[in-house]
Design a protein around this motif. Structure first.
Motif, PDB file in Angstrom:
ATOM      1  N   ALA A 248     -38.945 -23.286 -29.846  1.00 42.14           N
ATOM      2  CA  ALA A 248     -38.672 -22.256 -28.833  1.00 42.14           C
ATOM      3  C   ALA A 248     -37.427 -22.612 -28.031  1.00 42.14           C
ATOM      4  CB  ALA A 248     -39.881 -22.085 -27.919  1.00 42.14           C
ATOM      5  N   ILE A 249     -37.250 -23.890 -27.745  1.00 34.40           N
ATOM      6  CA  ILE A 249     -36.040 -24.343 -27.042  1.00 34.40           C
ATOM      7  C   ILE A 249     -34.806 -24.092 -27.910  1.00 34.40           C
ATOM      8  CG2 ILE A 249     -34.823 -26.376 -26.170  1.00 34.40           C
ATOM      9  CD1 ILE A 249     -37.029 -25.388 -24.283  1.00 34.40           C
ATOM     10  N   LEU A 250     -34.909 -24.339 -29.216  1.00 37.71           N
ATOM     11  CA  LEU A 250     -33.777 -24.070 -30.107  1.00 37.71           C
ATOM     12  C   LEU A 250     -33.419 -22.585 -30.094  1.00 37.71           C
ATOM     13  CD1 LEU A 250     -34.704 -26.274 -33.207  1.00 37.71           C
ATOM     14  CD2 LEU A 250     -32.966 -26.762 -31.473  1.00 37.71           C
ATOM     15  N   GLY A 251     -34.433 -21.719 -30.065  1.00 38.80           N
ATOM     16  CA  GLY A 251     -34.155 -20.288 -29.977  1.00 38.80           C
ATOM     17  C   GLY A 251     -33.449 -19.922 -28.690  1.00 38.80           C
ATOM     18  N   TRP A 252     -33.855 -20.557 -27.606  1.00 38.13           N
ATOM     19  CA  TRP A 252     -33.196 -20.325 -26.317  1.00 38.13           C
ATOM     20  C   TRP A 252     -31.737 -20.778 -26.375  1.00 38.13           C
ATOM     21  CZ3 TRP A 252     -35.386 -22.643 -21.091  1.00 38.13           C
ATOM     22  CH2 TRP A 252     -34.774 -22.000 -20.005  1.00 38.13           C
ATOM     23  N   VAL A 253     -31.489 -21.882 -27.047  1.00 40.08           N
ATOM     24  CA  VAL A 253     -30.105 -22.352 -27.224  1.00 40.08           C
ATOM     25  C   VAL A 253     -29.290 -21.313 -27.986  1.00 40.08           C
ATOM     26  CG1 VAL A 253     -28.637 -24.071 -28.381  1.00 40.08           C
ATOM     27  CG2 VAL A 253     -30.665 -24.818 -27.090  1.00 40.08           C
ATOM     28  N   ILE A 254     -29.842 -20.768 -29.069  1.00 38.84           N
ATOM     29  CA  ILE A 254     -29.142 -19.742 -29.850  1.00 38.84           C
ATOM     30  C   ILE A 254     -28.795 -18.550 -28.965  1.00 38.84           C
ATOM     31  CG2 ILE A 254     -29.423 -18.046 -31.707  1.00 38.84           C
ATOM     32  CD1 ILE A 254     -28.921 -20.875 -32.712  1.00 38.84           C
ATOM     33  N   GLU A 255     -29.750 -18.126 -28.172  1.00 43.34           N
ATOM     34  CA  GLU A 255     -29.520 -17.005 -27.253  1.00 43.34           C
ATOM     35  C   GLU A 255     -28.386 -17.319 -26.287  1.00 43.34           C
ATOM     36  OE1 GLU A 255     -32.138 -15.936 -23.578  1.00 43.34           O
ATOM     37  OE2 GLU A 255     -33.040 -14.929 -25.307  1.00 43.34           O
ATOM     38  N   ARG A 256     -28.388 -18.528 -25.726  1.00 43.88           N
ATOM     39  CA  ARG A 256     -27.406 -18.907 -24.725  1.00 43.88           C
ATOM     40  C   ARG A 256     -25.999 -19.038 -25.329  1.00 43.88           C
ATOM     41  NH1 ARG A 256     -28.086 -21.532 -19.968  1.00 43.88           N
ATOM     42  NH2 ARG A 256     -29.789 -20.026 -19.786  1.00 43.88           N
ATOM     43  N   VAL A 257     -25.880 -19.722 -26.457  1.00 47.58           N
ATOM     44  CA  VAL A 257     -24.532 -20.011 -26.975  1.00 47.58           C
ATOM     45  C   VAL A 257     -23.889 -18.789 -27.612  1.00 47.58           C
ATOM     46  CG1 VAL A 257     -25.072 -22.458 -27.313  1.00 47.58           C
ATOM     47  CG2 VAL A 257     -25.330 -20.878 -29.246  1.00 47.58           C
ATOM     48  N   THR A 258     -24.708 -17.882 -28.168  1.00 54.22           N
ATOM     49  CA  THR A 258     -24.129 -16.698 -28.802  1.00 54.22           C
ATOM     50  C   THR A 258     -23.905 -15.570 -27.812  1.00 54.22           C
ATOM     51  OG1 THR A 258     -26.288 -15.749 -29.397  1.00 54.22           O
ATOM     52  CG2 THR A 258     -25.255 -17.266 -30.981  1.00 54.22           C
ATOM     53  N   GLY A 259     -24.595 -15.634 -26.666  1.00 53.88           N
ATOM     54  CA  GLY A 259     -24.471 -14.562 -25.690  1.00 53.88           C
ATOM     55  C   GLY A 259     -25.212 -13.303 -26.076  1.00 53.88           C
ATOM     56  N   GLY A 260     -26.045 -13.392 -27.111  1.00 53.43           N
ATOM     57  CA  GLY A 260     -26.817 -12.233 -27.551  1.00 53.43           C
ATOM     58  C   GLY A 260     -28.275 -12.600 -27.721  1.00 53.43           C
ATOM     59  N   THR A 261     -28.950 -11.869 -28.565  1.00 50.35           N
ATOM     60  CA  THR A 261     -30.361 -12.143 -28.808  1.00 50.35           C
ATOM     61  C   THR A 261     -30.535 -12.934 -30.102  1.00 50.35           C
ATOM     62  OG1 THR A 261     -30.756 -10.129 -30.092  1.00 50.35           O
ATOM     63  CG2 THR A 261     -30.977  -9.968 -27.680  1.00 50.35           C
ATOM     64  N   VAL A 262     -31.663 -13.591 -30.219  1.00 52.48           N
ATOM     65  CA  VAL A 262     -31.979 -14.291 -31.468  1.00 52.48           C
ATOM     66  C   VAL A 262     -32.057 -13.297 -32.620  1.00 52.48           C
ATOM     67  CG1 VAL A 262     -33.775 -15.617 -32.662  1.00 52.48           C
ATOM     68  CG2 VAL A 262     -33.136 -16.215 -30.314  1.00 52.48           C
ATOM     69  N   ALA A 263     -32.620 -12.136 -32.362  1.00 50.43           N
ATOM     70  CA  ALA A 263     -32.723 -11.115 -33.407  1.00 50.43           C
ATOM     71  C   ALA A 263     -31.342 -10.674 -33.893  1.00 50.43           C
ATOM     72  CB  ALA A 263     -33.509  -9.916 -32.895  1.00 50.43           C
ATOM     73  N   ALA A 264     -30.412 -10.493 -32.967  1.00 47.28           N
ATOM     74  CA  ALA A 264     -29.060 -10.071 -33.354  1.00 47.28           C
ATOM     75  C   ALA A 264     -28.377 -11.130 -34.206  1.00 47.28           C
ATOM     76  CB  ALA A 264     -28.231  -9.782 -32.109  1.00 47.28           C
ATOM     77  N   TYR A 265     -28.557 -12.401 -33.843  1.00 48.86           N
ATOM     78  CA  TYR A 265     -27.922 -13.473 -34.620  1.00 48.86           C
ATOM     79  C   TYR A 265     -28.612 -13.626 -35.977  1.00 48.86           C
ATOM     80  CZ  TYR A 265     -24.974 -17.640 -35.023  1.00 48.86           C
ATOM     81  OH  TYR A 265     -24.019 -18.560 -35.413  1.00 48.86           O
ATOM     82  N   THR A 266     -29.907 -13.411 -36.030  1.00 49.11           N
ATOM     83  CA  THR A 266     -30.621 -13.437 -37.310  1.00 49.11           C
ATOM     84  C   THR A 266     -30.090 -12.345 -38.231  1.00 49.11           C
ATOM     85  OG1 THR A 266     -32.615 -14.204 -36.159  1.00 49.11           O
ATOM     86  CG2 THR A 266     -32.891 -13.418 -38.405  1.00 49.11           C
ATOM     87  N   THR A 267     -29.863 -11.176 -37.662  1.00 54.51           N
ATOM     88  CA  THR A 267     -29.317 -10.057 -38.433  1.00 54.51           C
ATOM     89  C   THR A 267     -27.941 -10.405 -38.992  1.00 54.51           C
ATOM     90  OG1 THR A 267     -30.498  -8.469 -37.046  1.00 54.51           O
ATOM     91  CG2 THR A 267     -28.652  -7.630 -38.335  1.00 54.51           C
ATOM     92  N   GLU A 268     -27.080 -10.923 -38.115  1.00 56.50           N
ATOM     93  CA  GLU A 268     -25.690 -11.188 -38.490  1.00 56.50           C
ATOM     94  C   GLU A 268     -25.549 -12.322 -39.492  1.00 56.50           C
ATOM     95  OE1 GLU A 268     -21.596 -12.986 -36.432  1.00 56.50           O
ATOM     96  OE2 GLU A 268     -23.298 -12.370 -35.163  1.00 56.50           O
TER      97      GLU A 268
END
Length: 410
Positions: A248-268
């Motif tokens: 869950a912390i790793l997901g929060w990191v993804i959200e923070r560094v990309t400036g978007g949502t985890v779902a959006a980065y998963t899509t991309e």
């Protein structure tokens, strides 16, 4: 006769009153009722509370979008075509001193859907219990393996400078708790050392069970926020201890560094390049604008799209000749760190490994599997509804893996 009819009407009125009263008296279990009140309807909270129960999980695990707020991971463009050459499961396997034919395995091991690929081709695809090719199945902790691929993508994109960076470089909010000296690598390896026992004794809820109740059942907290003031149980990097809060912390990191949502980065970075044929989705720990994707165990997808994920791994990150995930990252992710992980095998970056083999797997609660064997070019996806607290189906599935790996369809 008229008197009897009137008595019948009166009796029916009493019955209806009793039903209405019973409905009005619907109560939450004490474990949920205490603490911060929730705006989630009582009936929904109760359904979430029972979703893992053995008499309803066959249905719940493939209808999570009816139980939770979700965030969609849309597919786009042409799907990655998976060629097929169908075969019967014409082999047997040994378990507990007995021999079983492969087809018995599906019922014996509580299977909702099952797919096998050999050398890049689908050889078996089976749907059970009224599921079909459009059904989206809960991956539970197979989501951890998805999240690991996203971390690799964030490194490749330059969002994360190094996985040896302390996590507080990206989430300074964690400086007051047990994550203050933990690196991203240590979190990927489940060696953070934070004090979070992955135990769900709801009668006597500890931190994990309480977090499940507050974040997922009641939506009154964010799942990853448990890391803000968490304690320390071991020196970072020294002890393997599987815990969903790490992912869950790793997901929060993804959200923070990309400036978007985890779902959006998963899509991309994964779902569109993978050539998925259907939308996936994450369950959320709250409504949009408040909630986050449950990046530790909340991703849902169709059977064939889970298979595409597995085949991409077998292909060392390629899809139709395109590199989707860095091959070196996959090799590192599937390499066990140490040898003390547990009965499920060794552990790499959010993947379980198989002792004495190059095979590895994404593994989810109550029997969700994407099993990958590069040596024999085998991918197996099994989406299940194991009974809670019963280890027998896991052991039988491991026995089945060995026979499946050696099976050569004819």
């Amino acid at each position: 006769m008229k008197k009897l009819i009137n008595l019948g009407a009166a009796a029916m009125t009493v019955v209806m009153l009793n039903i209405t009263t019973a409905g009005a008296q619907q109560r939450l279990p004490d474990e949920i009722a205490k603490g911060k009140p929730s705006v989630v309807p009582i009936a929904t909270q109760i359904l979430r509370w029972h979703m893992n129960d053995g008499d309803v999980n066959a249905f719940a695990f493939r209808n999570m979008d009816e139980l939770f707020t979700i965030r969609t991971v849309p597919h786009s463009g042409a799907a990655w075509v998976l060629p097929r050459q169908d075969h019967k499961l014409d082999f047997s396997y040994e378990f507990n001193g007995k021999t079983f034919i492969a087809e018995e395995f599906l019922e014996r091991s509580y299977t909702n859907a099952f797919l096998v690929m050999k050398n890049g081709k689908i050889v078996t695809e089976i749907y059970r219990n009224n599921s079909d090719a459009s059904t989206r199945f809960m991956g539970w902790s197979m989501t951890k393996s998805i999240t690991a691929m996203l971390v690799g993508a964030a490194v490749a994109d330059g969002y994360i400078a190094s996985i040896d960076d302390p996590v507080v470089k990206y989430l300074p909010e964690l400086k007051k708790g047990g994550y203050r000296e933990v690196t991203l690598r240590q979190i990927l390896e489940m060696r953070s050392g934070v004090d979070y026992e992955e135990r769900y004794d709801f009668a006597n809820p500890g931190i994990a069970a309480s977090n499940h109740i507050n974040a997922l059942v009641k939506n009154v907290a964010r799942f990853a926020d448990a890391g803000l003031d968490i304690g320390t149980a071991a020196k970072p990097g020294e002890v393997f201890a599987y815990k969903t809060i790490d992912t869950a912390i790793l997901g929060w990191v993804i959200e923070r560094v990309t400036g978007g949502t985890v779902a959006a980065y998963t899509t991309e970075k994964l779902w569109e390049p993978l050539g998925a044929e259907a939308d996936g989705f994450y369950i959320m720990d709250g409504k949009p604008g408040v909630g986050r994707e449950f990046s530790g165990a909340g991703f849902n997808a169709t059977l064939r799209d889970w298979a595409r994920f597995g085949q991409m791994l077998v292909n060392e990150g390629t899809v139709d000749g395109r590199q989707v995930v860095n091959s070196d990252w996959i090799k590192t992710a599937r390499t066990p760190v140490g040898s003390e992980a547990g009965p499920e095998g060794g552990y790499g970056f959010q993947f379980w490994t198989r002792e004495g083999s190059e095979a590895y797997k994404a593994l989810g609660l109550q029997g969700q599997y994407v099993y990958v064997d590069p040596d024999t070019q085998t991918v197996m996806v099994k989406l299940s509804y194991f009974p809670p607290a019963d280890d027998t189906p896991y052991a039988e599935t491991e026995a089945f893996f060995g026979a499946l790996t050696n099976w050569v369809p004819k």
